[in-house]
Design an enzyme around this catalytic site. Structure first.
Site, mmCIF file in Angstrom:
data_model
loop_
_atom_site.group_PDB
_atom_site.id
_atom_site.type_symbol
_atom_site.label_atom_id
_atom_site.label_comp_id
_atom_site.label_asym_id
_atom_site.label_seq_id
_atom_site.Cartn_x
_atom_site.Cartn_y
_atom_site.Cartn_z
ATOM 1 N N LYS A 119 28.732 47.924 31.234
ATOM 2 C CA LYS A 119 29.870 48.640 31.799
ATOM 3 C C LYS A 119 30.325 49.702 30.810
ATOM 4 O O LYS A 119 30.688 49.402 29.676
ATOM 5 C CB LYS A 119 31.010 47.664 32.086
ATOM 6 N N ASP A 260 36.400 46.450 47.074
ATOM 7 C CA ASP A 260 35.263 46.665 46.182
ATOM 8 C C ASP A 260 35.426 45.892 44.875
ATOM 9 O O ASP A 260 34.487 45.863 44.064
ATOM 10 C CB ASP A 260 35.066 48.153 45.892
#
Length: 495
Positions: A119, A260
């Protein structure tokens, strides 16, 4: 700088393509953007053990290069996944991994599989106008909180490592770049199914559901069609209800419950503007970008059900409306049972009695009226005896009207006495109420030290949060609220 193949011990890690095997409809092949002059900020040996990584691998330059996105496992293709989502209630037709790139899956000797994501590893086709980077501040918050949640018994993604760099990144101010290595059996989201549904691609929805069932819902494998698709939806509804009940009992606010950011596995996913409740406030909003309070603490259960309805709509080509309503109808009783069970444990109550819901609600109302410190109050419950003691006076001092608490304590002691077995009550409460939670000021102190080059406070906090129920010598300050007059930490989606 170019990304190269990993070497040394890291070259012997076996990665499988996993989700990427579904093909180009579902993922984009993307090589991470190298991080200049990376260094290791944090390393989690507990998660390394899950992946069967050899001891000492964190000392290898090759591992740091892998964790920074400067190297990729040989023979694999790193990818970013596409998905959509309802953001603050409005549907956005394409989102996707805008700053996360999957290296693939690792299978452990125990037969467990984990997807390893980087990430902050650079832009992808789904970055829109973003730079694809994460900053040191946000990676430290996720690293610490995901591990804190795991050790509180709350399902979550896990964090393996943080690689830092002096590369500047513009947020509200200029900050330094960092990459978080996080793992989970899968990072599939409600929004993944929404993307294909609203694109009119029913075949891709079915492919996605079959993949999820075969890989992560073994109890549904081999069940008849179309019944297994309704059972799939129901299983996600139940996992989501249990997850959010655990959030509520722990006093955890996620801050941005877009579809999401909702995991089909019932994992806490995507740590941004989260916050643990300190002064108890049902309407607590931890995200300063949430102007309307859509994701306030007390709205989380309702939002979770709303999100499950959005998922049910996305499965409309596979699940009838009647079956979807039946599956969704399981949410509220499952949430209620899990929440009451969790709150009973925090009070040391090991059996259910009819008066328990009122006892719990009255306590929460009193805590809210006094804005009493939630972790401090419950950490003291285990130390309450069957008779009033000086501890009663210390707890009453947290309340503007002490008599309210004294009256509640009298009711509580009558309830606990009927249960009997005082040592068991104390042990149950002690095991359910952490002494240490990730208060924002603690995370901020660790962040500021790390930004100055001292990563020791990140390590100290990690050790406390992985063992939060036991008193640690010399750590009393970590169990207390922020000092009076401290400037509140303001968090947003970039946090």
């Amino acid at each position: 700088m170019t990304t190269r193949a990993a070497s040394s011990e890291t070259s012997r890690l076996h990665f499988d393509q996993g989700y990427a095997r579904l093909g180009a409809e579902f993922v984009e092949e993307r090589t991470p953007t190298p991080l200049p002059a990376p260094y290791l900020v944090a390393f989690n040996p507990d998660v390394a053990a899950l992946l069967d990584l050899p001891p000492g691998i964190e000392r290898e330059t090759a591992f740091v290069e892998l964790a920074a996105g400067n190297a990729v496992p040989p023979g694999t293709k790193s990818t970013a996944a596409v998905y959509a989502g309802h953001q603050f209630g409005s549907y956005v037709p394409q989102l996707g991994d805008g700053r996360a790139i999957s290296l693939g899956e690792i299978a452990s000797a125990r037969g467990e599989r984990f997807e390893w994501q980087l990430k902050g590893s650079g832009t992808t086709a789904f970055s829109r106008f973003g730079d694809g980077r994460a900053v040191l501040r946000s990676t430290i918050r996720e690293y610490l909180c995901s591990e804190a949640m795991h050790h509180l018994g709350i399902p979550t993604t896990r964090a393996l490592a943080i690689a830092g760099s002096r590369e500047p990144v513009q947020r509200e101010t200029v900050e330094s770049a960092a990459v978080l290595s996080r793992i989970a059996p899968s990072h599939l989201r409600f929004g993944t199914f929404e993307y294909f549904h609203y694109a009119g691609n029913a075949e891709a929805v079915k492919t996605l559901v079959d993949y999820a069932i075969d890989g992560f819902f073994p109890e549904l494998k081999g069940s008849s069609q179309p019944g297994r698709y309704a059972a799939f939806l129901r299983a996600i509804v139940l996992r989501t209800a249990d997850l959010v009940a655990r959030w509520q009992t722990a006093g955890f606010a996620h801050g941005v419950m877009n579809t999401d950011n909702m995991s089909i596995l019932g994992l806490t996913l995507d740590y941004g503007p989260f916050g643990f409740m300190e002064a108890y406030e049902p309407g607590f909003v931890c995200n300063h970008s949430d102007y309307g309070g859509r994701y306030a603490f007390d709205r989380q259960p309702g939002v979770a059900l709303w999100n499950c309805r959005a998922l049910a709509a996305a499965l409309g080509s596979l699940v009838t409306k009647a079956d979807a309503e039946t599956a969704l109808g399981a949410f509220e009783p499952a949430f209620r049972d899990a929440f009451l069970s969790g709150m009973r444990a925090k009070l040391g109550l090991s059996n259910a009695q009819p008066e328990d819901p009122r006892l719990i609600v009255d306590l929460l109302d009193a805590l809210a009226a006094a804005r009493a410190d939630y972790p401090t109050f419950f950490a003291a419950v285990a130390e309450l005896g069957p008779e009033p003691s000086p501890l009663d006076q210390r707890l009453a001092a947290m309340f503007g009207e002490p008599q309210t608490l004294r009256a509640w304590l009298a009711r509580y002691r009558i309830r606990a006495a009927r249960q009997g077995d005082e040592p068991r009550r104390a042990a149950t409460a002690s095991a359910a109420n952490p002494r240490y939670v990730l208060r924002n000021h603690l995370a901020q102190t660790a962040i500021e030290a790390a930004e100055a080059g001292d990563f020791g406070e990140v390590e100290r906090l990690w050790k406390l949060l992985r063992d939060p129920y036991r008193e640690h010598p010399g750590a009393a300050a970590y169990a207390r609220p922020a000092p009076a007059g401290a400037v509140p930490v303001c968090v947003s989606c970039s946090s």
